[in-house]
Write an enzyme that holds these catalytic residues in place. Structure first.
Site, PDB file in Angstrom:
ATOM      1  N   ARG A  99      -3.924   8.135   3.119  1.00 33.64           N
ATOM      2  CA  ARG A  99      -4.691   9.067   2.290  1.00 33.64           C
ATOM      3  C   ARG A  99      -4.935   8.515   0.899  1.00 33.64           C
ATOM      4  O   ARG A  99      -5.985   8.746   0.295  1.00 33.64           O
ATOM      5  CB  ARG A  99      -3.930  10.407   2.199  1.00 33.64           C
ATOM      6  N   PHE A 100      -3.960   7.763   0.356  1.00 40.43           N
ATOM      7  CA  PHE A 100      -4.061   7.307  -1.019  1.00 40.43           C
ATOM      8  C   PHE A 100      -4.370   5.815  -1.155  1.00 40.43           C
ATOM      9  O   PHE A 100      -4.525   5.316  -2.266  1.00 40.43           O
ATOM     10  CB  PHE A 100      -2.762   7.599  -1.774  1.00 40.43           C
ATOM     11  N   VAL A 141      -2.404  -0.538   3.340  1.00 37.66           N
ATOM     12  CA  VAL A 141      -1.202  -1.356   3.515  1.00 37.66           C
ATOM     13  C   VAL A 141      -1.641  -2.738   3.972  1.00 37.66           C
ATOM     14  O   VAL A 141      -2.485  -2.869   4.874  1.00 37.66           O
ATOM     15  CB  VAL A 141      -0.242  -0.726   4.548  1.00 37.66           C
ATOM     16  N   ASP A 147       9.317  15.566   5.179  1.00 40.05           N
ATOM     17  CA  ASP A 147       8.083  15.380   5.958  1.00 40.05           C
ATOM     18  C   ASP A 147       8.376  14.518   7.192  1.00 40.05           C
ATOM     19  O   ASP A 147       7.662  13.547   7.468  1.00 40.05           O
ATOM     20  CB  ASP A 147       6.989  14.749   5.106  1.00 40.05           C
TER      21      ASP A 147
END
Length: 283
Positions: free
Chosen positions: A19-20, A23, A136
């Site tokens: 989402r951000f 990698v 999470d």
């Protein structure tokens, strides 16, 4: 890329995207050792909460991962004007979500599922002893390294807690979040055990225990906490596995197992298995 990062590491191809940010595979210029670098683009950090998650991940992971073989270790952190870069263990064996999806809805074998849960609970037990709650736990955050070892990842939503203190705030992923979180009550580390129990249910049944067409419907089902094991799906699952899931996915937090109790359950069952095999002369 950060000049300091590229000075210490050669950054290679992209191996994942979130989402951000992305990698990449990277290599230490000193040793040639292979790692992954997670580069978080600051333009996607819309508010102080997002930025706090990105910065906290490195700090909390260092606490959780030290000497914890089932947690992804962060080896270095860099920051430049556009991004935050975290150099971590390379886990190129995929994630648990991929393994479940590869079965196309077919349940995972009980022995394989037990091995995953045992390793996951070992990681969480150490985290909880150190005052870290993941918050999470889900298949996407359960990775496997090149040797097939389970590695718990993504501590961006994690929180540190002290003895006698509780947390608050709706954090997590709808299918896996514990009812006390949804209800807006203070909660503790057992939210991770609930989530791990849901993961176990999905591995063995191929479906989530609490379902809805919308987030609101999922949360309503979670709050009801009506755990069922349909015979057509769980008919071949052992009573011991069902009992363990009931103790993990337990709405009453005081009766819900801790990570340590789950591990104790696994150890006692393993001891019984060895005694059974000794009785048959297998050893």
């Amino acid at each position: 890329m950060s000049e300091r990062l590229t000075r210490d590491y050669h950054v290679g191809e992209e191996i994942g995207r979130g989402r951000f940010g992305s990698v990449y595979r990277c290599y230490s210029r000193d040793t040639g050792e292979v790692f992954a670098v997670k580069s978080v683009d600051k333009t996607y950090l819309n508010d102080a909460v997002d930025r706090d998650c990105a910065e906290r991940e490195a700090k909390v992971t260092q606490i959780a991962a030290a000497g914890n073989p089932n947690v992804v270790q962060i080896h270095a952190a860099y920051e430049d004007e556009s991004s935050i870069h975290l150099v971590m263990d390379l886990c190129d064996g995929g994630d648990l979500f991929d393994r479940i999806a590869a079965g196309e809805g077919a349940p995972m074998g009980e022995e394989d599922a037990a091995a995953v849960i045992a390793a996951m609970m070992e990681a969480l037990w150490i985290c909880h002893r150190r005052g870290v709650v993941h918050r999470d736990v889900k298949p996407d955050n359960v990775l496997f390294d090149g040797e097939g070892r389970l590695r718990l990842a993504d501590f961006g939503s994690a929180e540190c807690f002290g003895e006698g203190t509780a947390m608050s705030g709706v954090v997590g992923t709808p299918y896996y979040v514990a009812p006390e979180v949804v209800a807006g009550r203070d909660y503790g580390e057992k939210v991770d055990v609930w989530s791990a129990g849901v993961v176990m249910y999905i591995m063995l049944g191929g479906i989530p225990p609490f379902y809805g067409e919308t987030v609101e419907e999922i949360f309503e089902a979670v709050l009801r906490g009506n755990l069922r094991f349909p015979t057509r799906i769980f008919g071949g699952i052992s009573p011991a596995a069902k009992d363990l899931m009931r103790r993990m996915i337990c709405k009453d937090v005081s009766r819900r197992f801790s990570a340590e109790q789950v591990l104790s359950k696994f150890n006692s069952q393993l001891e019984n298995y060895f005694r059974f095999c000794l009785g048959l002369g297998r050893f």
